[in-house]
Scaffold this active site. Structure first.
Site, PDB file in Angstrom:
ATOM      1  N   ASP A  69       0.805  -1.224   0.000  1.00  0.00           N
ATOM      2  CA  ASP A  69       0.000   0.000   0.000  1.00  0.00           C
ATOM      3  C   ASP A  69       0.840   1.278   0.000  1.00  0.00           C
ATOM      4  O   ASP A  69       0.296   2.373  -0.120  1.00  0.00           O
ATOM      5  CB  ASP A  69      -0.985   0.016   1.173  1.00  0.00           C
TER       6      ASP A  69
ATOM      7  N   HIS B 111      -0.920   7.639   9.343  1.00  0.00           N
ATOM      8  CA  HIS B 111      -0.457   6.258   9.575  1.00  0.00           C
ATOM      9  C   HIS B 111       1.064   6.117   9.528  1.00  0.00           C
ATOM     10  O   HIS B 111       1.588   5.076   9.955  1.00  0.00           O
ATOM     11  CB  HIS B 111      -1.058   5.315   8.524  1.00  0.00           C
TER      12      HIS B 111
ATOM     13  N   ASP C 183     -11.030  10.712  10.749  1.00  0.00           N
ATOM     14  CA  ASP C 183     -10.888   9.755   9.657  1.00  0.00           C
ATOM     15  C   ASP C 183     -11.579   8.440  10.002  1.00  0.00           C
ATOM     16  O   ASP C 183     -11.711   8.080  11.183  1.00  0.00           O
ATOM     17  CB  ASP C 183      -9.391   9.506   9.431  1.00  0.00           C
TER      18      ASP C 183
ATOM     19  N   TYR D 166     -11.460   8.395  -0.781  1.00  0.00           N
ATOM     20  CA  TYR D 166     -11.099   7.695  -2.012  1.00  0.00           C
ATOM     21  C   TYR D 166     -12.145   7.841  -3.114  1.00  0.00           C
ATOM     22  O   TYR D 166     -12.024   7.218  -4.160  1.00  0.00           O
ATOM     23  CB  TYR D 166     -10.781   6.235  -1.665  1.00  0.00           C
TER      24      TYR D 166
END
Length: 413
Positions: free
Chosen positions: A103, A146, A192, A332
């Site tokens: 990712d 992240h 988020d 997204y």
């Protein structure tokens, strides 16, 4: 910062170089271009205001240098990230030990991306620290929550949120304190869909034993077996646990979380804020929880009623009276991301756009089909946050808030 829009300075971090680099991000190709184009098309970047209201001041980011990045990241990781082999396509593999695969593949211009995104977030933080420059800073290309100290993760290569918080933490001369330096308090609020593991872990327990805690992280997210990211910290905060840290807070919501659930839990956020009494509020405005996102996990709407994303951000920007940094994050469905961050920009200015506003005719106009309006309305997904669960959350956070209040004391700052 005064309530309302009068005397408010709002800065907006953007540059052609930042947009070009961010638009290369494999997980969000061209999203940055869509966002900034829509903000511009709605006239929010206009520098003139005839009625004395707040205006948006665009400022160019200064790319972060190695020293600034190493305020948090490990040297070896940075050396590889900035000077290692950067491959031409995301299908090849390189740098697995640093998370630069799957990712987080390497991609062309990755070093420039890292420097510019980190620099944009640090530029936004600097504007808040400087007297009279900004009451609110907006950095939609930031919010990479992240990224780890020595590893990329979850589409995030640089821990720009952590770097910005560290910059805001630095002692600041405070009026009335003479030559003494105050230690600002920062509340990080993450909206988020995914748990802010990179930020929460960076500051976990760093304040729990301190006599003057400076950073409180509060993540509202979805958590379930197999749902990214896997972290013990992602569970509902438990005051009875031996690992309990009252300054690392988590509130997971079940599938289908809607305006109704956010309206129910928002007083808990307010109570934590009142107990901690931050000088700065940093809000990660990831929008992958909005209806229509490919993750299809929450059913949050952009605006229109109590508990919506816009309603929550409006409370922070227009009622909390704290210097505020707004970051981007996940999301997204790129046209919906552009809708959302354009709307939140207008909220930060104190003059929200109508949700039924038509998308202006511009090059990306066809992408906003079929509605061609600004709104991101809720869908029909069932909200699985039961009354019993939310009541349990309320009981937990009543105890948590009391612990914070007791720790912070009731005296003057």
């Amino acid at each position: 910062m005064e309530e309302g829009c009068n005397h408010r300075n709002v800065v907006y971090v953007v540059s052609n170089e930042l947009v070009k680099a961010s638009s290369l991000l494999p997980s969000n190709r061209d999203r940055s271009l869509l966002v900034h184009s829509l903000v511009k098309e709605f006239g929010l970047l206009n520098a003139d205001s005839d009625d004395g209201r707040a205006v948006l001041q665009p400022i160019r980011p200064t790319p972060a240098d190695f020293k600034q990045l190493s305020a948090y990241h490990d040297r070896d990781y940075l050396e590889h990230l900035l000077h290692g082999e950067v491959i031409a396509t995301p299908t090849q593999s390189s740098g697995g030990e640093y998370g630069l695969e799957e990712d987080c593949p390497s991609f062309p211009h990755l070093p420039e991306y890292v420097r510019l995104v980190a620099g944009a977030s640090l530029t936004a933080a600097k504007a808040l620290r400087e007297d009279n420059q900004a009451s609110i800073s907006i950095c939609w290309d930031g919010g990479r929550h992240h990224a780890q100290k020595a590893q990329a993760s979850g589409f995030c290569y640089v821990a720009d949120c952590v770097l910005a918080i560290l910059a805001l933490k630095r002692p600041l001369a405070r009026e009335g304190l003479g030559r003494h330096l105050a230690k600002p308090r920062i509340m990080y609020l993450d909206l988020d869909l995914h748990f802010s593991d990179g930020v929460s872990q960076a500051f976990h327990s760093s304040s729990s034993g301190s006599s003057s805690p400076q950073v409180l992280t509060f993540s509202i997210h979805h958590a379930a077996p197999g749902f990214f990211p896997a972290s013990e910290l992602a569970s509902l905060t438990d005051p009875s646990s031996t690992a309990f840290d009252p300054f690392t807070l988590c509130l997971p919501l079940e599938r289908g979380a809607s305006n109704k659930s956010f309206s129910r839990i928002w007083p808990l956020v307010e109570r934590v804020k009142d107990a901690f009494r931050p000088d700065y509020v940093v809000v990660q405005c990831g929008v992958d929880g909005l209806a229509g996102d490919p993750y299809a996990t929450w059913n949050w709407s952009l605006g229109g009623e109590e508990g919506s994303l816009g309603w929550c951000v409006d409370r922070v920007c227009n009622q909390w009276q704290r210097k505020t940094l707004l970051f981007g994050g996940g999301g997204y469905n790129s046209p919906n991301v552009a809708r959302a961050w354009t709307y939140l920009t207008s909220i930060a200015l104190g003059r929200p756009l109508p949700l039924d506003a038509d998308i202006p005719d511009h090059g990306a106009f066809p992408l906003y089909a079929p509605s061609f309006t600004l709104d991101v309305p809720p869908g029909t997904m069932l909200d699985r946050n039961t009354d019993a669960y939310l009541q349990h959350v309320e009981e937990v956070f009543a105890e948590v808030s009391q612990v914070i209040e007791d720790r912070m004391g009731n005296g003057t700052r």
